[in-house]
Design an enzyme around this catalytic site. Structure first.
Site, mmCIF file in Angstrom:
data_model
loop_
_atom_site.group_PDB
_atom_site.id
_atom_site.type_symbol
_atom_site.label_atom_id
_atom_site.label_comp_id
_atom_site.label_asym_id
_atom_site.label_seq_id
_atom_site.Cartn_x
_atom_site.Cartn_y
_atom_site.Cartn_z
ATOM 1 N N ASP A 244 -5.396 -1.193 5.641
ATOM 2 C CA ASP A 244 -6.364 -2.072 6.072
ATOM 3 C C ASP A 244 -6.052 -3.462 6.102
ATOM 4 O O ASP A 244 -4.999 -4.080 5.509
ATOM 5 C CB ASP A 244 -7.473 -2.070 4.844
HETATM 6 N N1 URA Z 1 -6.845 3.427 1.022
HETATM 7 C C1 URA Z 1 -7.544 2.267 1.348
HETATM 8 O O1 URA Z 1 -8.467 2.360 1.090
HETATM 9 N N2 URA Z 1 -6.891 1.383 2.490
HETATM 10 C C2 URA Z 1 -5.600 1.181 2.712
HETATM 11 O O2 URA Z 1 -5.350 0.399 3.623
HETATM 12 C C3 URA Z 1 -4.803 2.276 2.622
HETATM 13 C C4 URA Z 1 -5.289 3.382 1.736
#
Ligand code: URA
Length: 234
Positions: A102
């Site tokens: 993310d």
């Molecule tokens: N889980 C999440 O919530 N975000 C990420 O970027 C990776 C795993």
């Protein structure tokens, strides 16, 4: 070799994206547009993508990047946000991210031009564990930890068993290390939400046995021979 596999092996994209490119009519073999899957490419065939010749003998490279928060895991962005590619400007070979993190997540991201490897690492059937360090709001109880370990409902999906270890408590927050074997969208954030805690910071510290280690934020390194062999063996 099948055309989609050939394109992925040239290091221009993943096998899944190669299929989309073929369907979109962007691929020619010996000057003829091929828009169907399964076409067999021979050694002396000339394959073109968007009018440019591609070939299989590009050197394969494998990179570990410590992604900072505020970068998207994509090769380009319509909204002109910084992408992880901006951090790799001096690389001699084109690579692309393996899977995603993310915008607000930091930590280990692999990049490669090895489409087959990328396909293997991101395919749901290959359960490669990923380790995250989480700063979660509030103090997690033993019961919260047990729920995360057993699996929680993240909205129509029950997560598989996870390894969870509390590292400590700080400023009314809990620092947790969690290992998961799946890669659902925003999975870690949704797992903590389902037990009533918010993820304030999220960092990926390992993909399988490949560790983030002391790599500085925004910096990258080439994977070692041993690490590449490990990924190939998976
Ligand atoms: N889980 C999440 O919530 N975000 C990420 O970027 C990776 C795993």
């Amino acid at each position: 070799m099948r055309l989609q596999k050939y394109i992925a092996s040239c290091g221009v994209t993943s096998r899944r994206k190669a299929e989309e490119m073929i369907r979109a009519g962007r691929v020619k073999v010996n000057g003829i547009k091929i828009d169907q899957m399964g076409y067999i490419v021979n050694n002396d065939d000339v394959v073109e993508l968007d009018g440019k010749k591609i070939s299989i003998d590009e050197k394969l490279v494998y990179i570990a990047l410590n992604k900072p928060v505020g970068y998207i895991t994509s090769v380009s962005d319509e909204q002109q946000r910084p992408t992880v590619m901006d951090l790799l400007s001096d690389l001699e070979f084109r690579v692309f991210p393996v899977g995603r993190l993310d915008f607000n997540t930091s930590g280990l991201l692999l990049l490669t031009n090895d489409g087959q490897m990328s396909y293997k690492l991101t395919h749901p059937s290959h359960k490669i564990y990923k380790t995250y360090r989480v700063k979660a709001s509030g103090i997690l109880s033993q019961q919260d930890i047990e729920r995360l370990k057993k699996g929680v409902d993240i909205g129509g999906y029950i997560t598989a068993k996870a390894y969870v270890m509390v590292e400590g408590f700080k400023d009314n927050c809990t620092i947790v290390e969690i290992k998961i074997f799946e890669g659902k969208n925003r999975q870690v954030r949704r797992m903590f939400k389902s037990i009533g805690h918010k993820v304030l910071e999220l960092e990926r510290i390992a993909i399988g046995d490949i560790q983030l280690g002391k790599l500085k934020r925004g910096h990258y390194r080439k994977l070692t021979k041993k690490e590449i062999e490990y990924l190939k063996r998976l």
